[in-house]
Design a protein around this motif. Structure first.
Motif, PDB file in Angstrom:
ATOM      1  N   HIS A  15       0.370  -0.511   0.064  1.00  0.00           N
ATOM      2  CA  HIS A  15       0.000  -0.174   0.212  1.00  0.00           C
ATOM      3  C   HIS A  15       1.050   0.900   0.032  1.00  0.00           C
ATOM      4  N   PHE A  18       2.304   1.378  -3.504  1.00  0.00           N
ATOM      5  CA  PHE A  18       1.302   1.986  -4.697  1.00  0.00           C
ATOM      6  C   PHE A  18       1.172   3.638  -3.988  1.00  0.00           C
ATOM      7  N   ASP A  19       1.064   4.381  -3.114  1.00  0.00           N
ATOM      8  CA  ASP A  19       0.865   5.819  -2.750  1.00  0.00           C
ATOM      9  C   ASP A  19       1.660   6.371  -3.773  1.00  0.00           C
ATOM     10  N   ILE A  22       1.956   5.693  -7.785  1.00  0.00           N
ATOM     11  CA  ILE A  22       0.667   6.264  -8.814  1.00  0.00           C
ATOM     12  C   ILE A  22       0.798   7.887  -8.735  1.00  0.00           C
ATOM     13  N   LYS A  42      -8.214  -3.008   1.055  1.00  0.00           N
ATOM     14  CA  LYS A  42      -7.369  -1.908   0.145  1.00  0.00           C
ATOM     15  C   LYS A  42      -6.537  -1.911  -1.160  1.00  0.00           C
ATOM     16  N   LEU A  43      -6.237  -3.251  -1.699  1.00  0.00           N
ATOM     17  CA  LEU A  43      -5.341  -3.257  -3.229  1.00  0.00           C
ATOM     18  C   LEU A  43      -6.853  -2.966  -3.789  1.00  0.00           C
ATOM     19  N   ASN A  45      -9.395  -1.514  -3.687  1.00  0.00           N
ATOM     20  CA  ASN A  45     -10.390  -0.278  -3.266  1.00  0.00           C
ATOM     21  C   ASN A  45      -9.388   0.376  -4.631  1.00  0.00           C
ATOM     22  N   TYR A  46      -7.671   0.391  -4.601  1.00  0.00           N
ATOM     23  CA  TYR A  46      -7.191   1.137  -5.118  1.00  0.00           C
ATOM     24  C   TYR A  46      -6.993   0.772  -6.353  1.00  0.00           C
ATOM     25  N   GLU A  49     -10.733   2.739  -7.654  1.00  0.00           N
ATOM     26  CA  GLU A  49     -10.666   3.920  -7.747  1.00  0.00           C
ATOM     27  C   GLU A  49      -9.640   4.478  -8.914  1.00  0.00           C
ATOM     28  N   PHE A  50      -8.496   3.542  -9.248  1.00  0.00           N
ATOM     29  CA  PHE A  50      -8.180   4.410 -10.227  1.00  0.00           C
ATOM     30  C   PHE A  50      -7.459   3.017 -11.731  1.00  0.00           C
ATOM     31  N   TYR A  54      -7.617  -5.783 -11.410  1.00  0.00           N
ATOM     32  CA  TYR A  54      -7.087  -6.746 -10.531  1.00  0.00           C
ATOM     33  C   TYR A  54      -6.934  -7.738 -10.848  1.00  0.00           C
TER      34      TYR A  54
END
Length: 295
Positions: A15, A18-19, A22, A42-43, A45-46, A49-50, A54
């Protein structure tokens, strides 16, 4: 052109990285492949979101999975806390091959549970290494490596927190090296060694060790790890923290014997001197002269 990566990932380590990835407009994450046996929301959701694909698969080395990810035309595969072994075919699929971030000072501390072992071994530093993958275990050529001090004020929680943030920093720095082509690397020097995964029973504490060894053992597996266990009067005690006693005398006596009580803390004889037990859970009475089981 953007650097296209496939991200094999799990947990807070991934996570944090990734922050950083991205936000870099020169990097494009083509897919996220999560651990097959994990529910890392969380992955997911990432990915949503982007708008990143997945993926999950029980065997990333299968022909089926490799055919699927070929179409992403990635420049680089990146592994951060992923739990499947990469074989040659998938390692060599991207243009610049596959890299891994390892919280250990390679060529030493290959393998598993590295931060625990570093503390148990009384190390004064721990390392984080980004390396190319090969078919060995953490044996590939090193791209970047950085080391961080360990002091007596540190324990598993403190160095784990440090590793969570610094792994992300170092991995991102290493990935950025690929923006202009394949990153340079160096062979791992020396023989090195491998650390095995800790299993049930490894948490049992033996006071028939030096005070330093007892101190290191307890802090190596303190919360959020499994926590050290010892047995007193037939009952289990969870021991989360012990303290070294400055200038404690060295003398012969029975290791595991309780020497003194002071409120909720107590002293325990070790092989060479004694330590103070300051954080523990125990459903029973503690008396001076009681002895912990020593095996």
């Amino acid at each position: 052109m953007k650097l296209k990566i496939g991200y094999f990932a799990d947990g807070i380590w991934s996570h944090n990285a990734f922050d950083k990835l991205i936000k870099d407009k020169d990097i494009e994450i083509k897919f996220i492949c999560a651990r097959y046996d994990s529910n890392d929301e969380k992955l997911l959701n990432y990915a949503n979101e982007f708008k990143i694909d997945y993926l999950k698969h029980k065997d990333i080395n299968s022909d089926e999975f490799i055919e699927k990810i070929k179409h992403y035309d990635c420049d680089l595969f990146v592994s951060m806390s992923f739990n499947q072994i990469f074989k040659s075919k998938i390692i060599n699929l991207p243009r610049y091959k596959t890299i891994n971030c390892h919280a250990g000072k390679l060529p030493f501390y290959r393998g598993r549970n590295i931060l625990n072992w570093a503390l148990i071994n009384n190390e004064k530093e721990f390392g984080i290494t980004v390396h190319y993958m090969d078919t060995g275990i953490d044996t590939g050529d090193i791209i970047l490596q950085k080391c961080f001090d360990i002091t007596d004020n540190d324990d598993y929680k403190s160095i784990l927190t440090k590793a969570h943030s610094e792994c992300a920093n170092i991995l991102y720095q290493a990935i950025c090296l690929f923006k202009n082509g394949k990153a340079e690397s160096k062979k791992q020097d020396g023989v090195g060694f491998y650390c095995s995964r800790r299993i049930e029973g490894d948490e049992n504490l033996n006071f028939n060790q030096t005070s330093r060894e007892v101190f290191n053992f307890v802090r190596a597996i303190c919360y959020p790890a499994i926590v050290a266990r010892a047995f007193l009067n037939g009952k289990e005690m969870k021991i989360n923290k012990v303290e070294l006693i400055k200038d404690a005398p060295l003398y012969k006596c029975i290791p595991g014997a309780i020497l003194c009580k002071d409120g909720d803390t107590f002293l325990v004889k070790t092989q060479d001197s004694f330590v103070k037990v300051v954080e523990y859970e125990y459903d029973g009475k503690i008396k001076v002269g009681d002895r912990f089981d020593v095996k």
